[in-house]
Design a protein around this motif. Structure first.
Motif, PDB file in Angstrom:
ATOM      1  N   GLY A 291      33.412  28.785  59.025  1.00  0.00           N
ATOM      2  CA  GLY A 291      32.487  28.163  58.269  1.00  0.00           C
ATOM      3  C   GLY A 291      32.108  28.677  56.859  1.00  0.00           C
ATOM      4  N   ASN A 292      30.778  28.848  56.906  1.00  0.00           N
ATOM      5  CA  ASN A 292      30.308  29.219  55.670  1.00  0.00           C
ATOM      6  C   ASN A 292      30.235  30.734  55.591  1.00  0.00           C
ATOM      7  OD1 ASN A 292      29.329  26.695  55.207  1.00  0.00           O
ATOM      8  ND2 ASN A 292      27.261  26.909  55.220  1.00  0.00           N
TER       9      ASN A 292
ATOM     10  N   GLY B 107      29.614  31.315  61.074  1.00  0.00           N
ATOM     11  CA  GLY B 107      29.310  29.910  60.577  1.00  0.00           C
ATOM     12  C   GLY B 107      28.018  30.436  59.491  1.00  0.00           C
ATOM     13  N   PRO B 108      26.957  29.471  59.370  1.00  0.00           N
ATOM     14  CA  PRO B 108      27.056  28.101  59.562  1.00  0.00           C
ATOM     15  C   PRO B 108      28.265  27.050  59.511  1.00  0.00           C
ATOM     16  CG  PRO B 108      24.937  28.617  58.770  1.00  0.00           C
ATOM     17  CD  PRO B 108      25.959  29.714  58.390  1.00  0.00           C
TER      18      PRO B 108
ATOM     19  N   GLY C   6      20.101  24.760  50.382  1.00  0.00           N
ATOM     20  CA  GLY C   6      21.034  25.228  51.581  1.00  0.00           C
ATOM     21  C   GLY C   6      21.182  26.563  51.647  1.00  0.00           C
ATOM     22  N   MET C   7      21.699  27.013  50.291  1.00  0.00           N
ATOM     23  CA  MET C   7      22.121  28.375  50.138  1.00  0.00           C
ATOM     24  C   MET C   7      20.911  29.306  50.352  1.00  0.00           C
ATOM     25  SD  MET C   7      24.338  30.775  49.356  1.00  0.00           S
ATOM     26  CE  MET C   7      25.826  30.302  48.453  1.00  0.00           C
TER      27      MET C   7
ATOM     28  N   PHE D 279      23.559  24.422  55.050  1.00  0.00           N
ATOM     29  CA  PHE D 279      23.220  25.735  54.680  1.00  0.00           C
ATOM     30  C   PHE D 279      23.829  25.813  53.511  1.00  0.00           C
ATOM     31  CE2 PHE D 279      21.936  25.907  58.814  1.00  0.00           C
ATOM     32  CZ  PHE D 279      21.192  26.670  58.857  1.00  0.00           C
ATOM     33  N   ALA D 280      24.805  26.741  53.095  1.00  0.00           N
ATOM     34  CA  ALA D 280      25.616  26.988  51.906  1.00  0.00           C
ATOM     35  C   ALA D 280      26.470  25.791  51.723  1.00  0.00           C
ATOM     36  CB  ALA D 280      26.551  28.242  51.711  1.00  0.00           C
ATOM     37  N   ASP D 281      26.775  24.972  52.554  1.00  0.00           N
ATOM     38  CA  ASP D 281      27.684  23.933  52.306  1.00  0.00           C
ATOM     39  C   ASP D 281      26.470  22.752  51.455  1.00  0.00           C
ATOM     40  OD1 ASP D 281      26.740  24.130  55.294  1.00  0.00           O
ATOM     41  OD2 ASP D 281      26.532  22.245  55.087  1.00  0.00           O
ATOM     42  N   ALA D 282      25.463  22.893  51.580  1.00  0.00           N
ATOM     43  CA  ALA D 282      24.505  21.851  51.040  1.00  0.00           C
ATOM     44  C   ALA D 282      23.576  22.316  49.881  1.00  0.00           C
ATOM     45  CB  ALA D 282      23.498  21.385  52.260  1.00  0.00           C
TER      46      ALA D 282
END
Lengths: 660, 660
Positions: free
Chosen positions: A183-184, A121-122, A101-102, A94-97
């Motif tokens: 997490g995010n 999270g995620p 992802g965002m 998600f925002a991590d990708a």
């Protein structure tokens, strides 16, 4: 969230080599009393517990779902169908990708809102509620047998740090209540979790492991709630990078680097900040049940009384305290510390601890114990535990490896430190800990007529904005072609008036000290290429220069800055920053911290400057934060000339958020 | 000293509650293979070992005596009679006990010299030789069973710290060879012990716990010997106090506070300095067998490559490295660190460690391990241990409580750290570690004719001393009553010439910018009360001011200083210090570290100053240290005017050691 009657584990696995097998194992291992529903379409049972093909098949209400599958979106739909109030999401992507992802995360959160499901999270490792017996996490720390329970809770932006902090704390008998990996922070963020923990009866103090601050206002609200509930909040924050600098137009922008801005933010929120990772683990009992210290109306150095059985051991802490401006004092006034030689009885040690806790001349007590802490733990720490608790905080440093002594002190609720540096860091964090700032002071300034709220502002317009806010500004006029007439008396300064040009001197756009009309005419001709209007200002002189700035930080919001003028602010970073707005008293305290203003405080017999007037100007500048809609991104008066009486801003820059 | 065939314990007790019972117990417990002779006139045996009434009664030669009685003097006489080469003295009441004690110590040492007995202490906890099996100490750490043996030795000015460091090291499987408590250092001091350890085949690295430096030259010699033997010396030094400041006449004196002077000293000695106590324990394997790093001729930031299984854990170290100016680089150039997620195989981790150790773009490797280090130590650290060692140092940080992993790494001789801060501190200490300075550069300057080497010097005399040393000084003349004639062209400055007046401007003794003979006559009359001679100097202008100073520090000897001029040196402590003398190249490096000289390096388009000439002046000033007998206590040129071409000192102060 923290006390579900039933949990579902979407994507639970029976293969112990997989992380997804862990939550079920850990819940059982750490005594979860509620129902566990593993969800896995290809299994009928996992480790003896009936498995469901789908969340909606569970025959009872589920309070908290842990999602570990790639298809998070389908799992969320099931949560909605099942009316699950909270879902924690281990899955990443998600925002991590990146940007895609965002976007995926935004869609997920929007759908969760529609469905009435709150998300952790995620990319969260989950949540561990030790006092409530809910180990809903993939963190391998839960392999541990019976981690000690206690009154400290942790909110962490790093999932691994849950394990780091829990395992290091447990090794010294230090117990926790809740540990949450955010997490995010797509939905439930650090701020809201602090609010929840502020209301949690099992939590006495709240620790934060932060990589960034994603919602400064919510965290500030959470910290206020915790303060109101008498629960200290302590932060360890990574990242002293200077990312923001490249984007800044003014000095204020460049100087208000992220980390100092966060320092100002934590301070105003009432969050104590520690420098060392282990301090975060160890500081809890030092602050638990306490309010930020009150060192009196007149600022003075904090004072610590010290008792020790080892000179070298005490010195390693005291030395560090000294570099942080913390003094050591003893009741007899002669020796700075009370050094009890090895021969003395334990009773004497306990009596001294009690005496120091009662001694009105110090603000905190430090007890240092040498080798006895290793081989005779009870004997060594009993007198400390037995000493009558005073109103002051007590910190203990044990010089040898002394796990059992650390555990005994932890069980007694006494702050004990493994290293001299963490001990000094904790006392420093205690002494710099403030109550949260109340309502923002002051009323909004006027916005000058004729100055637009969009586009680029000229220096004349910036001066008008400052004047309307109450900052004294230099007498100015706009001189226009063809004759560039003006009414100011000489000497004057002359500047180009083009909007959006920040460092005019650097581009040859400024002429200072014009002493006659004849000189003026010549310079005006040179400067005003193509008949552009010019800014004429009276030349001002004074005792020294200051810089006063305002900036809206993307993380913590409006900031006000004051610093030494000229190149000093930049070369020596001699600036002080606070969240805006500030009162005049707060501004005066800021001014007092600028080293370069020593020349205005009577240094070497130099005449004194009007620092009260400077403080008024700083407070006025800070009230730009109260303008409706906060149109300004940054503003700076540089220099502000400080005189024996009064101050005056002679150079102004103001940048609107909505530039052309 | 370290390997006696027989030891005698003067004042040995059979009462286990007494400290004096410990050495005998500890010697036996830790496997001493030689003879033990307890000396106690009122006992015939202690714990089964025959006791002697007097040392001289022992029927065999004794190599090392441990004195624990009040009558140290008589015990020393017995040592003389018995021809004992070394006596360690636990008893206190000497330099640790005021002036009378100091006198007693002097007498003791003088007598020991006559008798040919070397002394450790008084006030020493003794010596522990773990690799040789000689636990000759009262330190309670020896209650411990079988502390691990290794190649690290410790010399400590705090007796307790022997236990602190040994116990903390032992807890993580980190072994020691010799640990020595030097007490009052009446005879055998830190420097000589470092020399002994440099020659000791069991010692691979040498740690120092220091409260002060009592013999800087001897320690420098010891450090050189250790360097020559390929053994790193690392110091943790207490006491960042500013005791020296009150005594100083010049800025140089006040600014050369003890701690920065010691920093310069350690650097020149080739001693690595650590900031945190635990770093001292953990750094050994990082430096053992290595030489100080060579980052190339052009100074650049040190570079570390990082591999991790936890982003947060690595960030906690990398963040700290960043604040110390250490960069992180990875072979692929994109991400600053190599982040291996939990799922990856151990083999991948090991391969990356090997790859980073081979990667020519970095100077050191940092490996961070998360939770697996706690529950699967072998699995977690085996790939690190198995990775082929490169030429670069490797530091490991384990995020959880992971004692077994720490021990495995220690056994493999790999530097492993408990905290992110100690890990960063150790890498910083490694990167700032230098080889010991060689011979003092340069030849002694001339001493100007007519300037005395005793008494108070006038400014004119100070200027003459500086000029003779090669520092460019302002053109000056002495103007005398009645007409105060001089040959200098205007404008000039006029100063009183009284010897020993340091801050003349503060007492109204200076008039600047005199532009004509008429003005000169008027000012001269005002200044020269009673017809005293005056100093006339040409007014000099330039781009900026510097301060160049020299001082003989009571602890570390001659120092040279350069700093930003005016108030900057003082307000911002913007000065750089080195042991004097320095070469011109070293002086240029010093000049490069003064922040305020940014204005001379082309900052904001300002004209560049002649920093090479400034460096020449600094090197010239530093050679005052080569004057025969070193007559000067402190000297300072403040300001030195820096021009586009050349520099000139316009104000001079020189204080002789032998003042009137």
């Amino acid at each position: 969230m923290f006390a579900p009657r039933a949990v579902a584990l979407v994507g639970a696995s029976g293969d112990e080599a997989k992380n997804t097998s862990r939550p079920q194992r850990y819940l059982l291992k750490h005594g979860y009393a509620g129902k566990i529903a593993p969800i896995n379409p290809s299994r009928s049972e996992i480790s003896g517990i009936s498995c469901y093909k789908n969340l909606v098949d569970t025959p009872y209400p589920v309070d908290h779902v842990f999602i570990m599958v790639e298809d998070v979106e389908s799992a969320l739909e099931d949560c909605g169908r099942k009316a699950v109030p909270v879902a924690s999401i281990f899955s990443d992507g998600f925002a991590d990708a990146g940007d895609a992802g965002m976007a995926r995360q935004r869609r997920l959160v929007a759908r969760a809102r529609e469905l009435g499901v709150r998300l952790l999270g995620p990319n969260s490792m989950g949540m561990i509620n030790l006092t409530g017996g809910v180990a809903l996490s993939v963190n391998a720390i839960l392999e541990m047998e019976a981690p000690p329970r206690g009154g400290t809770s942790l909110v962490s932006q790093s999932g691994t740090m849950l394990g780091t902090i829990l395992s290091r704390g447990a090794a010294r008998g230090f117990g926790f209540s809740k540990l949450v990996s955010v997490g995010n922070e797509s939905d439930l963020g650090v701020g809201e979790l602090v609010e929840l923990l502020a209301a949690d009866p099992d939590t006495r103090s709240i620790l934060l492991f932060l990589e960034t601050v994603r919602d400064a206002e919510r965290l500030a609200a959470g910290a206020r709630a915790a303060h109101a509930a008498g629960k200290p909040v302590v932060a360890y924050k990574l990242g002293r990078s200077k990312l923001g600098e490249r984007l800044a137009r003014s000095h204020t922008g460049a100087l208000a680097g992220e980390d100092v801005a966060l320092d100002a933010y934590f301070r105003d929120c009432g969050i104590a900040r520690v420098d060392l990772l282990e301090t975060l683990i160890e500081i809890g009992p030092l602050l638990a049940g306490r309010r930020p210290p009150d060192l009196g109306a007149v600022p003075r150095a904090p004072r610590v009384s010290v008792v020790t059985t080892t000179g070298g051991g005490a010195a390693s802490v005291v030395d560090r305290l000294g570099t942080q401006g913390i003094e050591t004092v003893s009741p007899d006034g002669a020796a700075p510390i009370v050094d009890l030689t090895m021969g003395k009885k334990a009773a004497a040690y306990g009596a001294v601890v009690g005496e120091l806790l009662d001694f009105p001349g110090s603000d905190a007590v430090l007890a240092v114990v040498g080798s006895s802490a290793q081989f005779h733990p009870r004997h060594a720490v009993e007198p400390i535990i037995a000493a009558p608790r005073g109103a002051k905080p007590l910190a203990v440093f044990l010089t040898p490896q002394a796990d059992q002594s650390l555990a005994l002190l932890a069980q007694a609720g006494i702050a004990a430190f493994r290293t001299p540096e963490a001990c000094a860091d904790a006392l420093h964090a205690y002494f710099t800990w403030k109550a949260p700032r109340g309502e923002k002071p002051g009323s909004p300034p006027a916005w000058p007529a004729g100055v637009p709220a969009e586009g680029n502002l000229t220096e004349a317009q910036a001066l008008a904005v400052f004047a309307a806010a109450g900052v004294p500004v230099v007498e100015s006029a706009i001189a226009k072609a063809p004759d560039y007439a003006h009414e100011l008396s000489y000497p004057v300064a002359l500047k180009i008036l083009e909007a959006g040009v920040a460092h005019k001197s650097d581009v040859g756009g400024v002429v200072l000290g014009i002493s006659s009309r004849r000189e003026f005419d010549a310079k005006a001709r040179q400067l005003a290429k193509g008949g552009a209007p010019l800014l004429v200002q009276r030349m001002e002189t004074g005792l020294a220069e200051a810089i006063v700035g305002y900036r809206e930080d993307p993380v913590v919001g409006p900031l006000v800055m004051v610093g030494a003028g000229g190149i000093l602010a930049e070369l020596y970073n001699d600036v002080v920053l606070r969240l805006a707005p500030v009162t005049e008293a707060e501004a005066l305290e800021m001014v007092g911290r600028v080293k370069g203003f020593a020349v205005l405080r009577g240094y070497r017999g130099l005449p004194r400057g009007d620092l009260q007037a400077l403080a008024r100007a700083v407070a006025a500048m800070s009230r730009l934060a109260l303008l409706a809609g906060r149109p300004l991104r940054e503003a700076e008066a540089n220099p502000v000339i400080v005189r024996g009486q009064g101050v005056v801003a002679v150079d102004a820059l103001a940048v609107l958020k909505k530039e052309k």
